[in-house]
Design an enzyme around this catalytic site. Structure first.
Site, short mmCIF file in Angstrom:
data_model
loop_
_atom_site.label_atom_id
_atom_site.label_comp_id
_atom_site.label_asym_id
_atom_site.label_seq_id
_atom_site.Cartn_x
_atom_site.Cartn_y
_atom_site.Cartn_z
N HIS A 1 0.84 -1.23 0.00
CA HIS A 1 0.00 0.00 0.00
C HIS A 1 0.86 1.27 0.00
O HIS A 1 0.43 2.31 0.49
CB HIS A 1 -0.95 0.03 1.20
CG HIS A 1 -1.70 -1.25 1.44
ND1 HIS A 1 -2.94 -1.51 0.90
CD2 HIS A 1 -1.35 -2.37 2.12
CE1 HIS A 1 -3.33 -2.73 1.27
NE2 HIS A 1 -2.39 -3.27 1.99
N LYS B 1 16.01 22.14 -9.72
CA LYS B 1 15.31 20.93 -10.15
C LYS B 1 16.20 19.95 -10.91
O LYS B 1 17.03 20.34 -11.72
CB LYS B 1 14.14 21.30 -11.05
CG LYS B 1 13.03 21.99 -10.30
CD LYS B 1 12.09 21.01 -9.67
CE LYS B 1 10.92 20.81 -10.60
NZ LYS B 1 9.97 19.88 -10.01
#
Ligand code: ARG
Length: 461
Positions: free
Chosen positions: A157, A284
């Protein structure tokens, strides 16, 4: 206007728009190698069976070699008005060898011809996919060998579940890609069936030998039913399904790498060669290659859906709709081949960050199962042990610590069965090391998995 090869009963010409609409030369010219190989095999068979003269077969084969050389040299003039690769090569053959070139199409139709060409092409491409997949498995084995001792949280999960080795995680993918390879091998058995001899749909009256043609092109089997042979495209569908599964596996791996490259995980540093920057945000480093691979997966599923849809309403046998089978496959092939290759290269260059994985281990109570198993081993029914360990987690969580940071007294409050030896059991490395059952995450099992995969690679290469 070039006279159509099938133009005997036609007085008028096709509209220019129709000629453009119906032609496939602009894309099926990619099949020229297969087309010429199939034609040579057919001509040789016609000669051997005495359907045409042996000398005529030789002339035709030599002419076809010249056509091939011209195409490879870039001097061949492709003509859209000749519709497709088959008629382009045959027209040029006849220009080179004269009217005897017209004998090549004896006992053959473009229907069995195109089916053979496409099968040869799909088979060749599946070989390439397989070779790239084997290389990818090899890279995964190498990286797994380096990281048998590196531990990270295994998830269910996407929640921290139990500690595993990075090797085990990588070998999960190696196992998937091995299966993908094997799926291709199985698919290839059904691709490598020669349809030549089925002719238009009903077979032919000439004393041909389909087996000889099959052998000449390297296919072990010949068609069982002429109508099926010219109208079946499930070999390409299977190939596209195989490609879709490969892309699905790659896409899952990409998704993990994208998560792992996020600083909140920080498990990997993407090599500069496989990431890009932002035009506005200087900090980034984006996982564009992984994102594109995840995105391109849709193209391959799309190709599979396209061909399934093309085929679903077609009565037997050949229908022109089937000309639409090639472009989706070509596109999917480009995507699968480049994606597997780039993933192998990127994984080889990827930097793992074991410290970040180790830090993550201490968040999330990954040793809670160990505590439950410990208590169960001391005789507590597992359900009660599970409950006691859960209560210990609640206490540790309230203190912002791990289970291993609780004192013996703290732990004994949940069960008097807890003793000093619990702390060795709670260690993450010990939890991993205990799982040496075949296929488990323990180091002995991992070494065994790598050995098995390497033996398999040696066997298939
Ligand atoms: N270009 C055609 C295709 O790809 C070749 C077969 C054409 N056969 C025919 N009977 N029109 O399907």
């Amino acid at each position: 206007m070039t006279k159509k090869m099938w133009g005997g009963r036609f007085a008028g010409a096709a509209a220019a728009s129709v000629e453009q609409y119906t032609q496939s030369m602009s894309f099926d010219r990619a099949l020229y190698r297969e087309d010429i190989a199939g034609s040579k095999a057919h001509a040789a068979m016609l000669g051997a069976a005495g359907i045409i003269g042996a000398d005529e077969a030789e002339v035709i084969c030599a002419g076809l070699d010249q056509v091939l050389a011209e195409i490879e040299a870039g001097t061949f003039v492709w003509k859209r008005e000749l519709e497709d690769v088959h008629m382009n090569t045959e027209r040029r053959l006849t220009e080179i060898v004269g009217p005897v070139g017209g004998k090549l199409h004896t006992a053959r139709s473009r229907n069995d011809q195109v089916a053979l060409d496409f099968r040869l092409h799909v088979a060749a491409r599946l070989e390439v996919w397989g070779a790239e997949l084997a290389r990818l498995v090899e890279v995964l084995c190498t990286r797994a060998e380096e990281h048998a001792q590196t531990l990270l949280p295994g998830c269910t999960h996407l929640q921290p579940a139990q500690p595993v080795s990075l090797a085990q995680h990588l070998l999960a993918y190696a196992t998937m890609f091995r299966r993908d390879f094997e799926r291709l091998q199985d698919c290839l058995k059904r691709v490598r069936v020669s349809p030549l001899g089925a002719a238009a749909l009903a077979g032919t009256t000439y004393p041909i030998s389909p087996a000889q043609v099959a052998q000449a092109v390297g296919f072990p089997a010949t068609f069982a039913n002429s109508m099926d042979a010219v109208s079946d495209r499930d070999f390409a569908l299977e190939a596209l399904f195989c490609g879709s599964v490969v892309m699905m596996h790659l896409s899952r791996l990409c998704e993990e790498l994208i998560l792992w490259a996020n600083p909140n995980f920080g498990y990997v540093r993407l090599p500069d060669a496989y990431s890009t920057g932002s035009s506005i945000m200087p900090q980034k480093k984006n996982p564009d290659v992984c994102e594109l691979m995840r995105g391109k997966t849709g193209r391959v599923y799309g190709a599979l859906t396209t061909l399934l849809t093309i085929m679903k309403g077609l009565p037997l046998t050949y229908n022109r709709d089937m000309q639409e089978d090639k472009e989706p496959f070509f596109d999917a092939d480009k995507t699968v081949t480049s994606s597997v290759a780039i993933m192998a290269d990127m994984l080889a260059a990827l930097e793992f960050v074991p410290e970040a994985m180790r830090r993550a281990l201490s968040r999330g109570f990954l040793n809670a199962t160990e505590l439950a198993d410990y208590l169960a081993a001391k005789g507590l029914p597992f359900r009660e042990a599970h409950h006691a360990a859960g209560a210990a987690v609640t206490l540790a969580e309230s203190r912002g610590r791990g289970l291993e940071d609780l004192s013996l007294e703290d732990l004994r409050a949940f069960s008097p069965l807890v003793e000093q030896d619990v702390f060795a059991v709670l260690e993450f490395a010990a939890a991993v090391a205990r799982r040496n059952l075949p296929g488990g995450t323990g180091p002995v099992s991992v070494a065994g998995q790598i050995k098995t995969l390497r033996a398999w690679l040696a066997d298939i290469c």
